[in-house]
Design a protein around this motif. Structure first.
Motif, PDB file in Angstrom:
ATOM      1  N   VAL A  65       0.856  -1.184   0.000  1.00 17.48           N
ATOM      2  CA  VAL A  65       0.000   0.000   0.000  1.00 17.48           C
ATOM      3  C   VAL A  65       0.892   1.234   0.000  1.00 17.48           C
ATOM      4  CG1 VAL A  65      -0.181   0.037   2.532  1.00 17.48           C
ATOM      5  CG2 VAL A  65      -1.903   1.196   1.165  1.00 17.48           C
ATOM      6  N   GLY A  66       0.468   2.222  -0.757  1.00 21.33           N
ATOM      7  CA  GLY A  66       1.230   3.463  -0.810  1.00 21.33           C
ATOM      8  C   GLY A  66       0.297   4.642  -0.723  1.00 21.33           C
ATOM      9  N   PRO A  67       0.572   5.557   0.166  1.00 21.63           N
ATOM     10  CA  PRO A  67      -0.287   6.729   0.271  1.00 21.63           C
ATOM     11  C   PRO A  67      -0.007   7.700  -0.851  1.00 21.63           C
ATOM     12  CG  PRO A  67       1.552   6.954   1.750  1.00 21.63           C
ATOM     13  CD  PRO A  67       1.675   5.604   1.113  1.00 21.63           C
ATOM     14  N   TYR A  68      -0.970   8.531  -1.159  1.00 26.44           N
ATOM     15  CA  TYR A  68      -0.763   9.559  -2.150  1.00 26.44           C
ATOM     16  C   TYR A  68      -0.849  10.896  -1.450  1.00 26.44           C
ATOM     17  CZ  TYR A  68      -1.375  12.649  -6.101  1.00 26.44           C
ATOM     18  OH  TYR A  68      -1.213  13.658  -7.006  1.00 26.44           O
ATOM     19  N   SER A  69       0.209  11.618  -1.463  1.00 24.68           N
ATOM     20  CA  SER A  69       0.195  12.901  -0.780  1.00 24.68           C
ATOM     21  C   SER A  69       0.386  14.026  -1.767  1.00 24.68           C
ATOM     22  CB  SER A  69       1.296  12.921   0.294  1.00 24.68           C
ATOM     23  OG  SER A  69       2.542  12.648  -0.300  1.00 24.68           O
ATOM     24  N   GLY A  70      -0.040  13.794  -2.987  1.00 25.31           N
ATOM     25  CA  GLY A  70       0.068  14.837  -3.998  1.00 25.31           C
ATOM     26  C   GLY A  70       1.372  14.770  -4.768  1.00 25.31           C
ATOM     27  N   GLY A  71       2.237  13.887  -4.343  1.00 27.01           N
ATOM     28  CA  GLY A  71       3.502  13.811  -5.053  1.00 27.01           C
ATOM     29  C   GLY A  71       4.186  12.473  -4.908  1.00 27.01           C
ATOM     30  N   GLY A  72       3.437  11.472  -4.438  1.00 23.42           N
ATOM     31  CA  GLY A  72       4.038  10.156  -4.270  1.00 23.42           C
ATOM     32  C   GLY A  72       5.218  10.208  -3.348  1.00 23.42           C
ATOM     33  N   ALA A  73       5.085  10.918  -2.256  1.00 29.63           N
ATOM     34  CA  ALA A  73       6.250  11.253  -1.441  1.00 29.63           C
ATOM     35  C   ALA A  73       6.514  10.294  -0.299  1.00 29.63           C
ATOM     36  CB  ALA A  73       6.091  12.661  -0.893  1.00 29.63           C
ATOM     37  N   ASP A  74       6.031   9.069  -0.380  1.00 31.48           N
ATOM     38  CA  ASP A  74       6.333   8.103   0.678  1.00 31.48           C
ATOM     39  C   ASP A  74       6.611   6.751   0.064  1.00 31.48           C
ATOM     40  OD1 ASP A  74       6.120   9.582   3.087  1.00 31.48           O
ATOM     41  OD2 ASP A  74       3.963   9.655   2.775  1.00 31.48           O
ATOM     42  N   GLY A  75       7.331   5.934   0.798  1.00 32.36           N
ATOM     43  CA  GLY A  75       7.603   4.596   0.311  1.00 32.36           C
ATOM     44  C   GLY A  75       6.407   3.689   0.498  1.00 32.36           C
ATOM     45  N   LEU A  76       6.489   2.526  -0.085  1.00 34.48           N
ATOM     46  CA  LEU A  76       5.437   1.535   0.026  1.00 34.48           C
ATOM     47  C   LEU A  76       5.548   0.782   1.343  1.00 34.48           C
ATOM     48  CD1 LEU A  76       5.602   0.036  -3.572  1.00 34.48           C
ATOM     49  CD2 LEU A  76       4.047   1.790  -2.712  1.00 34.48           C
ATOM     50  N   THR A  77       4.391   0.372   1.867  1.00 35.02           N
ATOM     51  CA  THR A  77       4.337  -0.519   3.022  1.00 35.02           C
ATOM     52  C   THR A  77       3.941  -1.897   2.502  1.00 35.02           C
ATOM     53  OG1 THR A  77       3.711   1.265   4.522  1.00 35.02           O
ATOM     54  CG2 THR A  77       3.244  -0.988   5.231  1.00 35.02           C
ATOM     55  N   PHE A  78       4.771  -2.878   2.770  1.00 41.84           N
ATOM     56  CA  PHE A  78       4.565  -4.220   2.241  1.00 41.84           C
ATOM     57  C   PHE A  78       4.001  -5.163   3.297  1.00 41.84           C
ATOM     58  CE2 PHE A  78       6.444  -4.388  -1.984  1.00 41.84           C
ATOM     59  CZ  PHE A  78       7.209  -3.241  -2.021  1.00 41.84           C
ATOM     60  N   GLY A  79       3.245  -6.139   2.821  1.00 43.10           N
ATOM     61  CA  GLY A  79       2.898  -7.270   3.662  1.00 43.10           C
ATOM     62  C   GLY A  79       4.090  -8.206   3.777  1.00 43.10           C
ATOM     63  N   LYS A  80       3.927  -9.239   4.595  1.00 43.34           N
ATOM     64  CA  LYS A  80       5.032 -10.175   4.827  1.00 43.34           C
ATOM     65  C   LYS A  80       5.237 -11.140   3.665  1.00 43.34           C
ATOM     66  CE  LYS A  80       6.183  -8.943   9.050  1.00 43.34           C
ATOM     67  NZ  LYS A  80       7.497  -8.321   9.318  1.00 43.34           N
ATOM     68  N   GLY A  81       4.289 -11.179   2.756  1.00 42.32           N
ATOM     69  CA  GLY A  81       4.441 -12.034   1.588  1.00 42.32           C
ATOM     70  C   GLY A  81       3.735 -13.369   1.737  1.00 42.32           C
ATOM     71  N   THR A  82       3.351 -13.941   0.594  1.00 45.51           N
ATOM     72  CA  THR A  82       2.787 -15.289   0.532  1.00 45.51           C
ATOM     73  C   THR A  82       3.634 -16.097  -0.425  1.00 45.51           C
ATOM     74  OG1 THR A  82       0.519 -14.575   0.971  1.00 45.51           O
ATOM     75  CG2 THR A  82       0.809 -16.704  -0.121  1.00 45.51           C
ATOM     76  N   HIS A  83       4.121 -17.234   0.078  1.00 42.72           N
ATOM     77  CA  HIS A  83       4.956 -18.110  -0.746  1.00 42.72           C
ATOM     78  C   HIS A  83       4.049 -19.084  -1.479  1.00 42.72           C
ATOM     79  CE1 HIS A  83       8.510 -20.138  -2.043  1.00 42.72           C
ATOM     80  NE2 HIS A  83       8.134 -21.282  -1.491  1.00 42.72           N
ATOM     81  N   LEU A  84       4.050 -19.018  -2.785  1.00 41.17           N
ATOM     82  CA  LEU A  84       3.185 -19.870  -3.604  1.00 41.17           C
ATOM     83  C   LEU A  84       3.962 -21.068  -4.120  1.00 41.17           C
ATOM     84  CD1 LEU A  84       0.515 -20.430  -5.068  1.00 41.17           C
ATOM     85  CD2 LEU A  84       1.365 -19.009  -6.956  1.00 41.17           C
ATOM     86  N   ILE A  85       3.445 -22.239  -3.811  1.00 43.66           N
ATOM     87  CA  ILE A  85       4.034 -23.496  -4.280  1.00 43.66           C
ATOM     88  C   ILE A  85       3.068 -24.118  -5.269  1.00 43.66           C
ATOM     89  CG2 ILE A  85       4.825 -25.784  -3.562  1.00 43.66           C
ATOM     90  CD1 ILE A  85       5.270 -24.464  -0.744  1.00 43.66           C
ATOM     91  N   ILE A  86       3.586 -24.555  -6.400  1.00 38.20           N
ATOM     92  CA  ILE A  86       2.758 -25.182  -7.426  1.00 38.20           C
ATOM     93  C   ILE A  86       3.064 -26.682  -7.462  1.00 38.20           C
ATOM     94  CG2 ILE A  86       2.071 -25.225  -9.854  1.00 38.20           C
ATOM     95  CD1 ILE A  86       1.483 -22.578  -8.467  1.00 38.20           C
ATOM     96  N   GLN A  87       2.021 -27.461  -7.269  1.00 31.11           N
ATOM     97  CA  GLN A  87       2.165 -28.920  -7.344  1.00 31.11           C
ATOM     98  C   GLN A  87       1.894 -29.386  -8.765  1.00 31.11           C
ATOM     99  OE1 GLN A  87      -0.593 -30.516  -4.484  1.00 31.11           O
ATOM    100  NE2 GLN A  87       1.009 -30.907  -2.995  1.00 31.11           N
ATOM    101  N   PRO A  88       2.700 -30.327  -9.273  1.00 27.03           N
ATOM    102  CA  PRO A  88       2.458 -30.809 -10.647  1.00 27.03           C
ATOM    103  C   PRO A  88       1.156 -31.597 -10.748  1.00 27.03           C
ATOM    104  CG  PRO A  88       4.318 -31.948  -9.627  1.00 27.03           C
ATOM    105  CD  PRO A  88       3.896 -30.901  -8.657  1.00 27.03           C
TER     106      PRO A  88
END
Lengths: 116, 115
Positions: free
Chosen positions: A93-116
């Motif tokens: 998620v990234g806030p918009y303050s009229g100039g994109g003036a902040d970094g993104l806040t990330f989630g911890k991630g989801t590891h996707l495994i694909i089974q054949p």
């Protein structure tokens, strides 16, 4: 402060099956929302983004995501996964303050495994 | 290929040392962001520069500093390194500015190992 929750640390899906990765955010206003994918040893690649307008957004590699304001969610979906989709997926998620003036806040991630 | 380049790809150094990571943004992008990715902290925003000026700070330690040069490339300086600074450091760029798109494009990262 904004935050992002990805409740699933790992998800295993069979090749050809459908996929949904969950993302919930906490932010006071309408945020800018993103999904990124990271393959092993690689940088982050932008899959799709939501800024405003149509709440169903299409991205690259056949992915789509739906913004639901009432649920503070931005879930990522794909109708049929391929073995090459195995990777780490990050919601941000990234806030918009009229100039994109902040970094993104990330989630911890989801590891996707694909089974054949 | 995002168009963002980072050097070096890998860096191994000892505790107490100082290193410099370099980033070149995509052509035309004025904003550069630095992120740290570690197993325990995840992906964290460190600092942003826009057209040579510091624009926003995140969870950046006082031992870390950055700058953006007139040609828009950026350097992240890490000093008095500790074992816990071992991480993947990403640079991202965007054309962020009033009225333009906000997506950030990430470089391949620099893996820093502190021994």
């Amino acid at each position: 402060a904004q935050s992002v929750t990805q409740p699933d640390i790992h998800i295993t899906v069979s090749e050809g099956a459908s996929l949904e990765l969950r993302c919930n955010y906490s932010y006071g206003a309408t945020p800018y929302l993103f999904w990124y994918v990271q393959s092993p040893g690689q940088g982050l690649q932008l899959l799709l983004k939501y800024f405003s307008g149509d709440t169903l957004v299409q991205g690259i590699k056949g992915f789509e995501a739906e913004f639901k304001r009432s649920q503070s969610s931005f879930n990522l979906r794909k109708p049929s996964v391929h073995w090459s989709d195995a990777a780490e997926y990050f919601c941000a998620v990234g806030p918009y303050s009229g100039g994109g003036a902040d970094g993104l806040t990330f989630g911890k991630g989801t590891h996707l495994i694909i089974q054949p | 290929d995002s168009g963002v380049t980072q050097t070096p790809k890998h860096l191994i150094t000892a505790t107490g040392q100082r290193v410099t990571l370099r980033c070149s943004p995509r052509s035309g992008d004025l904003s550069v962001y630095w992120y740290q990715q570690s197993l325990d902290q995840g992906l964290q925003f460190l600092i942003q520069y826009y057209n040579g000026e510091e624009r926003a700070k995140g969870n950046i330690l006082e031992r870390f500093s950055a700058q953006q040069f007139p040609d828009l490339h950026s350097e992240l300086n890490l000093s008095s390194l500790e074992l816990g600074d071992s991480a993947l450091y990403f640079c991202a760029s965007s054309s962020a500015g009033t009225g333009v798109s906000y997506e950030q494009y990430f470089g391949p990262g620099t893996r820093l190992t502190v021994t």
